[in-house]
Design a protein around this motif. Structure first.
Motif, PDB file in Angstrom:
ATOM      1  N   ASP A 148       0.712  -1.253   0.215  1.00  0.00           N
ATOM      2  CA  ASP A 148      -0.024   0.028  -0.131  1.00  0.00           C
ATOM      3  C   ASP A 148       0.758   1.490   0.095  1.00  0.00           C
ATOM      4  N   ILE A 149       2.057   1.167   0.037  1.00  0.00           N
ATOM      5  CA  ILE A 149       2.789   2.584   0.266  1.00  0.00           C
ATOM      6  C   ILE A 149       2.753   3.490  -0.758  1.00  0.00           C
ATOM      7  N   VAL A 150       2.860   2.874  -1.895  1.00  0.00           N
ATOM      8  CA  VAL A 150       2.825   3.595  -3.348  1.00  0.00           C
ATOM      9  C   VAL A 150       1.525   4.317  -3.207  1.00  0.00           C
ATOM     10  N   SER A 151       0.420   3.541  -3.094  1.00  0.00           N
ATOM     11  CA  SER A 151      -0.821   3.903  -3.052  1.00  0.00           C
ATOM     12  C   SER A 151      -1.080   5.149  -2.115  1.00  0.00           C
ATOM     13  N   VAL A 152      -0.728   5.015  -0.956  1.00  0.00           N
ATOM     14  CA  VAL A 152      -0.713   5.899   0.050  1.00  0.00           C
ATOM     15  C   VAL A 152      -0.035   7.189  -0.339  1.00  0.00           C
ATOM     16  N   MET A 153       0.957   7.087  -0.739  1.00  0.00           N
ATOM     17  CA  MET A 153       1.862   8.443  -1.289  1.00  0.00           C
ATOM     18  C   MET A 153       1.079   9.110  -2.204  1.00  0.00           C
ATOM     19  N   LEU A 154       0.781   8.380  -3.464  1.00  0.00           N
ATOM     20  CA  LEU A 154      -0.067   9.026  -4.535  1.00  0.00           C
ATOM     21  C   LEU A 154      -1.174   9.457  -4.092  1.00  0.00           C
ATOM     22  N   SER A 155      -1.815   8.912  -3.247  1.00  0.00           N
ATOM     23  CA  SER A 155      -3.300   9.584  -2.695  1.00  0.00           C
ATOM     24  C   SER A 155      -3.095  10.791  -1.989  1.00  0.00           C
ATOM     25  N   GLY A 156      -1.980  10.988  -1.145  1.00  0.00           N
ATOM     26  CA  GLY A 156      -1.834  12.210  -0.378  1.00  0.00           C
ATOM     27  C   GLY A 156      -1.484  13.325  -1.698  1.00  0.00           C
ATOM     28  N   PHE A 157      -0.551  12.764  -2.402  1.00  0.00           N
ATOM     29  CA  PHE A 157      -0.105  13.841  -3.479  1.00  0.00           C
ATOM     30  C   PHE A 157      -1.302  14.404  -4.364  1.00  0.00           C
ATOM     31  N   GLY A 158      -1.977  13.308  -4.718  1.00  0.00           N
ATOM     32  CA  GLY A 158      -2.959  13.865  -5.921  1.00  0.00           C
ATOM     33  C   GLY A 158      -4.102  14.599  -5.246  1.00  0.00           C
TER      34      GLY A 158
END
Length: 450
Positions: free
Chosen positions: A49-59
């Motif tokens: 989930d690490i990448v999806s968590v990062m991209l979610s906050g960024f987006g």
């Protein structure tokens, strides 16, 4: 991971971020992404989930910030290139009189500071400020500090500037209400901490006209400039449109009006991205006599280049905030603050001040503090829309205080006025600290009253 270890991890990651930005001189965008990744790994976020968590906050942050900053930047660029700032300044000097030139130019900077960022606004206004200072034979600080203070408060407290927009998004604050509250706080804050202190500093520190101004001209080269009424219409349009949405929402919640299609359409016009888009289209139409279509397109394109870094850094700050929330660090901080009993608005100011002093960027301090406090705010019960706005203002106040050698604004003012570092600390740093502290006290007062 237990609460204590989560807090230690969070503190270590914030210190790591500051070390990378301040000591290593790593670009803030890269540092925020790297620290977000390390934080996710160390705090036990599921590897898948690490990448999806990062991209979610960024987006999520970009969705709230990019449109507002981009549209606002275009409006500011068009006003700059057209000579609108000079028109506004000259008219206000004529209205107030030369003896009240600091007040007139400060008010002009407040108006012009709505669509344009601090650095760009100060550079645009600087030739006008120095010309008036030379004409009146007074210290440049008497004019520059009130104007710089005006740009500073607008940049820190009022949307569509990226810091307050990002903080509002992270904390779930109504953007229209924040605009009104931000202006309400910014004006007295500027008058006390920018204008009056600027007059005092001007009498205490006699700074001559900088040598660069006597050897080259930075004046606008346009042979035609927009009328004062056109500039005023451009600046007031977004305020009026956004106010429509805020007033309509207030009347709906109070039961004075009932929902209907016409009211919904009016509220759409008052949403900040739509209001800024309408303002930009109006600006393009009003300035069409000064520029060709190709020139207008080029100016809009030129406005976006410098904003990319601001938008991406703000998005990366949102990424870091998303990781802090997903890892449970934010919730651990919420529990700690709840145990100490420290009022959230005070905690917001103190935490933001610490981050500001350590790494320099007001925008990063705003975004990081809002991200850290988001779980705290969501866990609090009984917070009104006004309370949330005041928390954002308190964060912005902390992100304004104690500007020093790690802040680009410090060096911009220092070099434009040819001041040594000691004098800059005694003038610019003191003014910034006054502005941030006064804004925090006003925000605390508003939160208490309403």
């Amino acid at each position: 991971m237990e609460q204590g270890m989560l807090l230690v991890t969070g503190l270590a990651m914030i210190l790591t971020l500051m070390f990378l930005v301040i000591v290593v001189r790593m670009h803030a965008f890269i540092a925020l992404i790297l620290v977000s990744l390390i934080t996710a790994v160390l705090s036990g976020v599921n590897t898948a989930d690490i990448v999806s968590v990062m991209l979610s906050g960024f987006g999520g942050t970009l969705a709230a910030v990019a449109l507002l900053v981009g549209l606002g930047g275009m409006i500011g660029k068009l006003l700059d290139a057209s000579g609108g700032a000079e028109v506004l300044a000259k008219r206000l000097v004529d209205l107030f009189g030369e003896q009240r030139a600091p007040l007139a130019l400060g008010v002009a900077s407040l108006l012009f500071g709505f669509p344009i960022f601090f650095d760009a606004g100060l550079i645009v206004m600087m030739p006008i400020l120095l010309t008036v200072a030379r004409k009146l034979g007074i210290s440049t600080l008497s004019l520059v500090l009130p104007a710089a203070g005006a740009f500073a408060v607008m940049h820190a407290f009022v949307p569509p500037h990226p810091g307050p927009v990002a903080a509002a998004d992270l904390l779930g604050v109504n953007m229209g209400l924040l605009l009104l509250v931000g202006v309400l706080v910014a004006i007295p804050t500027w008058y006390l901490g920018g204008y009056l202190y600027g007059l005092y500093a001007g009498t205490t520190f006699k700074l001559p006209i900088p040598t660069w101004f006597t050897t080259q001209s930075m004046a606008n080269t346009n042979t035609t400039t927009p009328s004062f009424s056109r500039v005023l219409v451009i600046l007031l349009t977004p305020f009026l449109l956004i106010s429509l949405d805020t007033v309509a929402n207030t009347l709906l919640t109070s039961g004075v009006l009932t929902p209907n299609d016409a009211l919904s359409a009016i509220r759409v016009l008052g949403k900040t991205p739509v209001a800024l888009l309408i303002t930009l289209l109006l600006t393009l139409w009003l300035l069409r006599v000064q520029f060709t279509r190709t020139q207008l397109e080029s100016l809009c394109n030129d406005a976006l280049g410098p904003l990319c870094a601001v938008i991406l850094i703000t998005g990366a700050g949102g990424m870091f905030g998303g990781v802090l929330r997903a890892s449970g660090i934010g919730n651990a901080l919420a529990e700690l603050l709840a145990d100490t009993g420290l009022p959230i608005i005070v905690a917001a100011f103190v935490l933001s001040s610490c981050i500001r002093v350590a790494q320099g960027s007001a925008t990063v301090a705003l975004t990081t503090t809002a991200a850290l406090l988001a779980p705290v705010v969501s866990a609090q019960t009984g917070l009104s829309a006004m309370d949330l706005c005041c928390i954002v203002i308190a964060i912005a106040g902390g992100a304004t205080v104690l500007s020093h050698v790690n802040d680009s604004g410090f060096w911009l003012v220092s070099r434009l006025l040819e001041m040594d570092e000691k004098t800059t600390l005694k003038t610019w740093t003191v003014m910034e600290t006054l502005l941030g502290s006064i804004a925090f006290m006003l925000a605390a007062l508003l939160s208490w009253l309403f």
